[in-house]
Design an enzyme around this catalytic site. Structure first.
Site, PDB file in Angstrom:
ATOM      1  N   LYS A  74      39.017   4.035  43.639  1.00 49.09           N
ATOM      2  CA  LYS A  74      38.684   4.399  42.252  1.00 49.09           C
ATOM      3  C   LYS A  74      39.058   5.851  41.967  1.00 49.09           C
ATOM      4  CE  LYS A  74      34.282   5.739  41.494  1.00 49.09           C
ATOM      5  NZ  LYS A  74      34.114   7.077  40.910  1.00 49.09           N
ATOM      6  N   ASN A  75      38.721   6.753  42.895  1.00 49.29           N
ATOM      7  CA  ASN A  75      38.923   8.179  42.628  1.00 49.29           C
ATOM      8  C   ASN A  75      40.379   8.628  42.779  1.00 49.29           C
ATOM      9  OD1 ASN A  75      36.283   8.352  41.999  1.00 49.29           O
ATOM     10  ND2 ASN A  75      35.632   9.402  43.864  1.00 49.29           N
ATOM     11  N   CYS A 172      24.278  15.113  34.801  1.00 47.08           N
ATOM     12  CA  CYS A 172      24.177  13.700  35.161  1.00 47.08           C
ATOM     13  C   CYS A 172      23.205  13.540  36.318  1.00 47.08           C
ATOM     14  CB  CYS A 172      25.540  13.094  35.478  1.00 47.08           C
ATOM     15  SG  CYS A 172      26.120  13.418  37.132  1.00 47.08           S
ATOM     16  N   ARG A 177      27.380  19.423  37.068  1.00 47.50           N
ATOM     17  CA  ARG A 177      28.770  19.032  36.919  1.00 47.50           C
ATOM     18  C   ARG A 177      29.519  19.694  35.753  1.00 47.50           C
ATOM     19  NH1 ARG A 177      29.599  13.034  38.734  1.00 47.50           N
ATOM     20  NH2 ARG A 177      31.524  13.974  39.442  1.00 47.50           N
ATOM     21  N   ASP A 360      29.993  11.726  49.031  1.00 48.70           N
ATOM     22  CA  ASP A 360      29.928  10.343  48.540  1.00 48.70           C
ATOM     23  C   ASP A 360      29.476   9.358  49.622  1.00 48.70           C
ATOM     24  OD1 ASP A 360      30.719  11.182  46.077  1.00 48.70           O
ATOM     25  OD2 ASP A 360      32.814  10.598  46.296  1.00 48.70           O
ATOM     26  N   ARG A 452      30.348   0.310  38.719  1.00 51.89           N
ATOM     27  CA  ARG A 452      31.291   1.358  38.307  1.00 51.89           C
ATOM     28  C   ARG A 452      32.341   1.618  39.373  1.00 51.89           C
ATOM     29  NH1 ARG A 452      28.809   6.769  36.145  1.00 51.89           N
ATOM     30  NH2 ARG A 452      31.060   7.136  36.181  1.00 51.89           N
TER      31      ARG A 452
HETATM   32  N1  EPU Z   1      32.159  22.475  39.891  1.00 55.99           N
HETATM   33  C1  EPU Z   1      31.982  23.583  39.119  1.00 55.99           C
HETATM   34  N2  EPU Z   1      32.842  23.790  38.084  1.00 55.99           N
HETATM   35  C2  EPU Z   1      33.866  22.934  37.811  1.00 55.99           C
HETATM   36  C3  EPU Z   1      34.035  21.793  38.604  1.00 55.99           C
HETATM   37  C4  EPU Z   1      33.163  21.593  39.651  1.00 55.99           C
HETATM   38  O1  EPU Z   1      31.060  24.368  39.340  1.00 55.99           O
HETATM   39  O2  EPU Z   1      34.606  23.191  36.861  1.00 55.99           O
HETATM   40  C5  EPU Z   1      31.244  22.213  41.005  1.00 55.99           C
HETATM   41  C6  EPU Z   1      30.429  20.941  40.833  1.00 55.99           C
HETATM   42  O3  EPU Z   1      29.284  21.148  40.037  1.00 55.99           O
HETATM   43  C7  EPU Z   1      30.095  20.564  42.256  1.00 55.99           C
HETATM   44  C8  EPU Z   1      31.332  21.044  43.015  1.00 55.99           C
HETATM   45  O4  EPU Z   1      31.983  21.985  42.178  1.00 55.99           O
HETATM   46  O5  EPU Z   1      28.978  21.300  42.658  1.00 55.99           O
HETATM   47  C9  EPU Z   1      32.298  19.952  43.383  1.00 55.99           C
HETATM   48  O6  EPU Z   1      32.607  19.170  42.251  1.00 55.99           O
HETATM   49  P1  EPU Z   1      34.012  18.469  42.057  1.00 55.99           P
HETATM   50  O7  EPU Z   1      34.657  19.050  40.842  1.00 55.99           O
HETATM   51  O8  EPU Z   1      34.778  18.505  43.321  1.00 55.99           O
HETATM   52  O9  EPU Z   1      33.570  16.990  41.740  1.00 55.99           O
HETATM   53  P2  EPU Z   1      34.344  16.017  40.771  1.00 55.99           P
HETATM   54  O10 EPU Z   1      35.776  16.332  40.838  1.00 55.99           O
HETATM   55  O11 EPU Z   1      33.669  15.988  39.455  1.00 55.99           O
HETATM   56  C10 EPU Z   1      34.902  14.178  42.520  1.00 55.99           C
HETATM   57  C11 EPU Z   1      34.622  12.701  42.669  1.00 55.99           C
HETATM   58  C12 EPU Z   1      33.152  12.514  42.984  1.00 55.99           C
HETATM   59  C13 EPU Z   1      32.846  13.265  44.282  1.00 55.99           C
HETATM   60  C14 EPU Z   1      33.218  14.740  44.135  1.00 55.99           C
HETATM   61  C15 EPU Z   1      33.045  15.529  45.403  1.00 55.99           C
HETATM   62  C16 EPU Z   1      36.246  11.697  41.212  1.00 55.99           C
HETATM   63  C17 EPU Z   1      36.535  10.949  39.966  1.00 55.99           C
HETATM   64  N3  EPU Z   1      34.976  12.027  41.426  1.00 55.99           N
HETATM   65  O12 EPU Z   1      34.068  14.623  41.459  1.00 55.99           O
HETATM   66  O13 EPU Z   1      32.957  11.115  43.180  1.00 55.99           O
HETATM   67  O14 EPU Z   1      31.484  13.167  44.585  1.00 55.99           O
HETATM   68  O15 EPU Z   1      34.598  14.853  43.733  1.00 55.99           O
HETATM   69  O16 EPU Z   1      33.788  14.996  46.431  1.00 55.99           O
HETATM   70  O17 EPU Z   1      37.146  11.965  41.996  1.00 55.99           O
HETATM   71  C18 EPU Z   1      31.730   9.112  43.216  1.00 55.99           C
HETATM   72  O18 EPU Z   1      32.794   8.513  43.397  1.00 55.99           O
HETATM   73  O19 EPU Z   1      30.607   8.565  43.349  1.00 55.99           O
HETATM   74  C19 EPU Z   1      31.762  10.526  42.837  1.00 55.99           C
HETATM   75  C20 EPU Z   1      30.735  11.156  42.268  1.00 55.99           C
END
Ligand code: EPU
Length: 487
Positions: A74-75, A172, A177, A360, A452
């Site tokens: 998915k990701n 969330c 996030r 995850d 999801r």
């Molecule tokens: N963060 C910030 N600012 C930003 C972006 C992120 O402070 O602009 C922080 C977040 O709050 C968090 C950390 O950085 O504390 C890491 O967040 P990241 O951006 O890496 O998460 P994401 O890209 O929103 C993806 C996966 C998540 C997975 C995380 C961490 C996808 C679509 N989602 O989320 O997957 O947990 O990376 O590996 O790729 C899931 O599949 O259940 C899921 C939540």
């Protein structure tokens, strides 16, 4: 004044609650709620309306034996679909998982004017997208609030159309996030950003290459800006990038489309901007988190499970940890076999960015830790509030104390079936795993969270011996009771 909808039955003399009939509410046709008879594992019956059918009933005790197949990630699929925005030509993606988040992303692309064609029959996991005529570069709140990864369209939209309007996701179930790092990065590439009415508006006639150093590692942030930079003028160098396999998969797709990206999978990615990208065909990598979820389920139930169609190198940290717990793990290039004939040993984990232990997989590991001998500590370093499953596991009999971003699990305590609530995708997976070894019946509510990101998880688990049903299916007669088999 509150309007009470007028009801009028169509084509029936049986009265307004006749199941499944079309009815008119304020002039719109809709289906009456279907009431479904459900036979539970103990033979008793339950009648539930269709809109309450998002529940699983699990009877614990069966070891998982056999082979289970992993779907596409998915990701990896979500950013790959967003990448289609970058070109006027068709992008064909194979191994797309049939999960709710993918449907949401298709809806999002269609709302912008994209043509999305779904494969059918044997090609049902193929999607062809063509973003030739994008008319509405917007991700509305209604979609973003149901799927935060919708923000992945921000970079591609500005790069291709010169503007984007994307709702801010807000908080969330697992934490705040924010997307400040996506925004800062786009500014470095020359975009003008404004925020109004809960939306981010980004504009740039043409993005220009720049140096981006992420303050914190972000997966979708790395992907969003990598996509934006492919069409920028000149070179972009991104530092402190996420190294997840999904980032590499996206770079492979973008390079097939004509992008010039090097370094994906390391912390420094270089992108030489090009003026145009073309169409491509790409197969999405297998879902490492789905694979890891099944591996834990196999280990916990004391079975002999082969997780097929996966890449074991993508979950090396998890497999190492399971070996520390006493699980026997054997891998081939595309499968993992787990067997476990003895008691599990406690071991600590601490979540980290790839290649560390994935956040995850944290909830699923916690379910395993409840059945390990000794005390395990689980430290969550990526998200601020990702322990919602802990209290539900406690309701099933686990001994877990949460202190800030650390949970201490004392095992092994027997689990017993209970009614539990799913709070997010991975928390739901953790509860399914716990239910597989709980004594008696567990009813999981709100399984739309699991839909999801897991493709028909109940069918896959049933195929290897689990007793799990989605409410609404007619269950077979109760089978001979089996002991809650935790090795
Ligand atoms: N963060 C910030 N600012 C930003 C972006 C992120 O402070 O602009 C922080 C977040 O709050 C968090 C950390 O950085 O504390 C890491 O967040 P990241 O951006 O890496 O998460 P994401 O890209 O929103 C993806 C996966 C998540 C997975 C995380 C961490 C996808 C679509 N989602 O989320 O997957 O947990 O990376 O590996 O790729 C899931 O599949 O259940 C899921 C939540």
């Amino acid at each position: 004044m509150k309007m009470i909808p007028k009801r009028q039955n169509i084509g029936s003399a049986q009265g307004p609650t006749t199941p499944g009939l079309l009815e008119a509410v304020n002039g719109n046709l809709r289906r009456n709620p279907v009431r479904v008879r459900v036979l539970r594992f103990d033979g008793s019956q339950l009648t539930v309306p269709e809109n309450l059918m998002d529940k699983f009933v699990v009877r614990g005790g069966n070891p998982l034996i056999g082979s289970i197949r992993v779907s596409g990630a998915k990701n990896a699929a979500l950013p790959a679909m967003a990448a289609a925005i970058l070109t006027e030509e068709p992008v064909v993606l194979e191994n797309i998982p049939d999960v709710r988040d993918i449907q949401t992303e298709r809806n999002l692309l269609v709302s912008m004017g994209a043509e999305v064609e779904l494969g059918y029959g044997r090609a049902s996991h193929r999607t062809t997208m063509c973003c030739r005529n994008l008319v509405n570069p917007e991700a509305a709140y209604e979609l973003v609030k149901t799927m935060r990864a919708s923000t992945l369209v921000l970079g591609p939209l500005v790069a291709r159309m010169g503007r984007a309007r994307v709702s801010l996701p807000g908080g969330c179930a697992i934490g705040a996030r924010p997307i400040d790092l996506h925004i800062k990065g786009l500014e470095k590439l020359g975009a003008t950003i404004t925020q109004e009415h809960g939306y981010i508006e980004a504009a740039a006639e043409r993005l220009r290459g720049g140096n981006i150093s992420f303050d914190k590692i972000t997966v979708t942030g790395t992907e969003d800006l990598m996509m934006a930079a492919t069409l920028a003028d000149g070179e972009t160098v991104m530092e402190n990038c996420a190294r997840e396999p999904e980032v590499i998969d996206l770079a492979v797709l973008l390079n097939k489309m004509g992008a010039k990206i090097t370094g994906a999978g390391t912390s420094t990615i270089r992108i030489q901007g090009v003026s145009k990208l073309g169409g491509a065909k790409h197969r999405i990598i297998p879902d490492r988190i789905e694979a890891g979820t099944f591996v834990i389920a196999g280990a916990l139930t004391g079975g002999d499970l082969t997780v097929a169609n996966c890449d074991p190198t993508h979950i090396g940290s998890l497999l190492q940890k399971l070996e520390d717990c006493g699980v026997t793990v054997r891998t081939t290039q595309d499968s993992i076999r787990v067997t476990n004939g003895h008691r599990l040993k406690a071991s600590d984990i601490s979540t980290e960015e790839y290649p560390g232990f994935p956040t995850d997989m944290q909830a699923q590991y916690m379910a395993l830790a409840t059945q390990s001998e000794g005390t395990s500590t689980v430290t969550e370093n990526i998200f601020e509030n990702r322990f919602m499953h802990a209290q539900e596991l406690v309701r099933m009999g686990a001994n877990i104390k949460v202190e800030g971003h650390r949970a201490v699990i004392r095992g092994r305590t027997p689990l017993s079936g209970a009614a539990v609530q799913c709070s997010d995708l991975r928390a739901s997976a953790s509860l399914v795993i716990a239910a597989l070894v709980a004594e008696g019946e567990t009813i999981l509510d709100r399984v739309y969270h699991i839909d999801r990101g897991y493709e028909r998880i109940e069918e896959k688990l049933r195929g290897v011996g689990a007793q799990i049903k989605r409410l609404g299916e007619i269950l077979p007669k109760r089978s001979a009771a089996q002991p809650a088999g935790v090795a």
